[in-house]
Design a protein around this motif. Sequence first.
Motif, PDB file in Angstrom:
ATOM      1  N   GLU A  35       1.311   7.653  -2.440  1.00 48.28           N
ATOM      2  CA  GLU A  35       1.203   6.240  -2.136  1.00 48.28           C
ATOM      3  C   GLU A  35      -0.173   5.702  -2.516  1.00 48.28           C
ATOM      4  OE1 GLU A  35       2.035   6.052   2.004  1.00 48.28           O
ATOM      5  OE2 GLU A  35       4.217   6.141   1.732  1.00 48.28           O
ATOM      6  N   ALA A  36      -0.230   4.391  -2.760  1.00 47.61           N
ATOM      7  CA  ALA A  36      -1.490   3.760  -3.148  1.00 47.61           C
ATOM      8  C   ALA A  36      -2.547   3.941  -2.069  1.00 47.61           C
ATOM      9  CB  ALA A  36      -1.258   2.279  -3.436  1.00 47.61           C
ATOM     10  N   ARG A  37      -2.134   3.828  -0.782  1.00 47.97           N
ATOM     11  CA  ARG A  37      -3.084   3.960   0.317  1.00 47.97           C
ATOM     12  C   ARG A  37      -3.709   5.356   0.349  1.00 47.97           C
ATOM     13  NH1 ARG A  37       1.784   4.013   3.399  1.00 47.97           N
ATOM     14  NH2 ARG A  37       1.596   1.797   3.838  1.00 47.97           N
ATOM     15  N   VAL A  38      -2.895   6.373   0.048  1.00 42.71           N
ATOM     16  CA  VAL A  38      -3.405   7.747   0.077  1.00 42.71           C
ATOM     17  C   VAL A  38      -4.407   7.960  -1.048  1.00 42.71           C
ATOM     18  CG1 VAL A  38      -2.765  10.170  -0.177  1.00 42.71           C
ATOM     19  CG2 VAL A  38      -1.338   8.640   1.206  1.00 42.71           C
ATOM     20  N   ILE A  39      -4.095   7.454  -2.220  1.00 45.06           N
ATOM     21  CA  ILE A  39      -5.012   7.614  -3.356  1.00 45.06           C
ATOM     22  C   ILE A  39      -6.336   6.905  -3.085  1.00 45.06           C
ATOM     23  CG2 ILE A  39      -5.367   7.042  -5.789  1.00 45.06           C
ATOM     24  CD1 ILE A  39      -2.404   7.459  -6.232  1.00 45.06           C
ATOM     25  N   TRP A  43       0.821  -1.218   0.000  1.00 46.09           N
ATOM     26  CA  TRP A  43       0.000   0.000   0.000  1.00 46.09           C
ATOM     27  C   TRP A  43       0.851   1.262   0.000  1.00 46.09           C
ATOM     28  CZ3 TRP A  43      -4.689  -1.225  -1.248  1.00 46.09           C
ATOM     29  CH2 TRP A  43      -5.228  -2.461  -0.844  1.00 46.09           C
ATOM     30  N   SER A  44       2.131   1.143   0.229  1.00 45.48           N
ATOM     31  CA  SER A  44       3.014   2.318   0.193  1.00 45.48           C
ATOM     32  C   SER A  44       3.647   2.527  -1.185  1.00 45.48           C
ATOM     33  CB  SER A  44       4.115   2.179   1.251  1.00 45.48           C
ATOM     34  OG  SER A  44       4.913   1.030   0.991  1.00 45.48           O
ATOM     35  N   THR A  45       3.288   1.691  -2.145  1.00 46.53           N
ATOM     36  CA  THR A  45       3.816   1.817  -3.504  1.00 46.53           C
ATOM     37  C   THR A  45       3.342   3.115  -4.143  1.00 46.53           C
ATOM     38  OG1 THR A  45       3.768  -0.593  -3.728  1.00 46.53           O
ATOM     39  CG2 THR A  45       3.978   0.710  -5.762  1.00 46.53           C
ATOM     40  N   GLN A  46       4.242   3.827  -4.772  1.00 48.60           N
ATOM     41  CA  GLN A  46       3.865   5.059  -5.464  1.00 48.60           C
ATOM     42  C   GLN A  46       3.213   4.715  -6.800  1.00 48.60           C
ATOM     43  OE1 GLN A  46       7.204   7.701  -5.772  1.00 48.60           O
ATOM     44  NE2 GLN A  46       7.341   8.013  -3.551  1.00 48.60           N
ATOM     45  N   VAL A  47       2.103   5.369  -7.083  1.00 43.92           N
ATOM     46  CA  VAL A  47       1.284   5.045  -8.251  1.00 43.92           C
ATOM     47  C   VAL A  47       1.487   6.069  -9.357  1.00 43.92           C
ATOM     48  CG1 VAL A  47      -1.081   4.641  -9.051  1.00 43.92           C
ATOM     49  CG2 VAL A  47      -0.414   3.968  -6.730  1.00 43.92           C
ATOM     50  N   PHE A  48       1.754   5.576 -10.556  1.00 42.26           N
ATOM     51  CA  PHE A  48       1.846   6.405 -11.766  1.00 42.26           C
ATOM     52  C   PHE A  48       2.833   7.569 -11.612  1.00 42.26           C
ATOM     53  CE2 PHE A  48      -2.739   4.950 -11.852  1.00 42.26           C
ATOM     54  CZ  PHE A  48      -2.480   3.885 -12.702  1.00 42.26           C
ATOM     55  N   HIS A  49       3.907   7.353 -10.894  1.00 40.28           N
ATOM     56  CA  HIS A  49       4.957   8.358 -10.737  1.00 40.28           C
ATOM     57  C   HIS A  49       4.417   9.692 -10.214  1.00 40.28           C
ATOM     58  CE1 HIS A  49       7.563   5.616 -12.925  1.00 40.28           C
ATOM     59  NE2 HIS A  49       6.639   5.539 -13.880  1.00 40.28           N
TER      60      HIS A  49
END
Length: 455
Positions: free
Chosen positions: A293-297, A283-289
């Motif tokens: 983080e994925a969790r925040v989105i 969930w801490s992976t950054q999405v689409f540069h």
Amino acid sequence: MTRPGRLQYNDCCVQHEQTTTSDQIPSTIFKYTRLAGHKQVLLPLSTTIPTFHRLQSREKELWTHGVIGLTKNSVTGHSCAIEPTNMKPVLDEAQLKRLKEYKFKAEGASILNNVLKDFWGYLVKQIPMWVAPNVISFLGLAALVITTVPLFLYCPTATEEVPWWFYINCVTGLFTIQTLDGLDGIQARRTGSGSPVGAIVDSACDIITVGIGVTSVSVAMQLGTSPEWMFYFHLTCFVLNFVYYWKYGFLDVLQYELFESNEYLAIMMTTHAVSAIFGPAAWSTQVFHTGLEARVIIVALSLLTYVIALFEPIVFILRQDTGSNVGLRGSSPLHTACPLLIHVMLALATKGASAHQTYPTLYYLMFGLAFAKVSIVLRVADATKSKMPLIDTSMLGPAMLLLSSFLGDYVSEYFVLCLALMLVGLDLVVYSTLVLRESCDYLNISCFKVKDKSL
């Protein structure tokens, strides 16, 4: 007259077993507390059953096992002993009468209801006819509590990473309550044991599930690393749950939306499954540069969805005419919303407390149960056509935490938070137990047994 047999309190009438050869009843004096008016009455028990039939109907109904407190061995020989009940009732006689007249109707089905109905239909055939629907509801809630408690204990800050089977436990609990929540209504129709009490129990279990499930999802996503997002995610979920049950109070027939509790439970299960398979670090992976983080989105999109979802029921409630109606329909929106607004203000006031920053899991569990309590009170007010009380005892826990934040180092906020959680949980259990007991006594039904139609 031979030795009297055990007195049976059935259908508000005194009956003897075959061991009694006369309609004579042992003469004594019974002291009990009436539900309506909280007035103690000394009732001399007459020597004949016909005299009992001349009592007022409400007084007859007080001759039930639960209200008077008849003990197991209270009738022995020629004497009877009945324990008085001095606790103030939660529901008065007028509320109980309106509860008896309450009819719950629902139409439509959500997406997953249509998908799972055949599966539920198969499972319910495996359940014996003597199993009460409320037993099924409470078993589902118990499964959720048992499977999520280990996760909460090992993740007090919602930032820890635990073994994969903790998350699978949560998936199991969520799936169990989803399934049993679908089965209880079918079992009620199958056994002909549907009642207003069953409708309240089903709603109460759903409400508590939200309070526990949202926190478990936050722990699985390690939202403790983003405390602001975590706070507003919980707050919005709790408010949305209350507002939707408030809206249902204005509807004679409930229309299920395409997205209901089953869909939310499925999302929770998916979240835990991702954490189990890929680890919570996924969930801490950054999405689409984007640097986000994925969790925040995901939480941001959820908050946007919840805010939009709040708009429709609030507008609907404000447009209702409260002129000649009773209960929630006759109350001003501000009056009904008062307990909710107080809880929201307490949450905002304690957001900066060190207990919230250090032990967010316990903090949100405490507030989740507090919001669940006022939502259940709202549900009971709807069923009994009563007004929402302005103040609720569930506010005591959050208020204690607020007070401790001003005392600094004189009081341990962790100790106060644990105490507040226990008080809120105890308040929820006591209130629910009293409502169930008084309702079942008045309606002459058993909460956990299916009534034998042959009797």
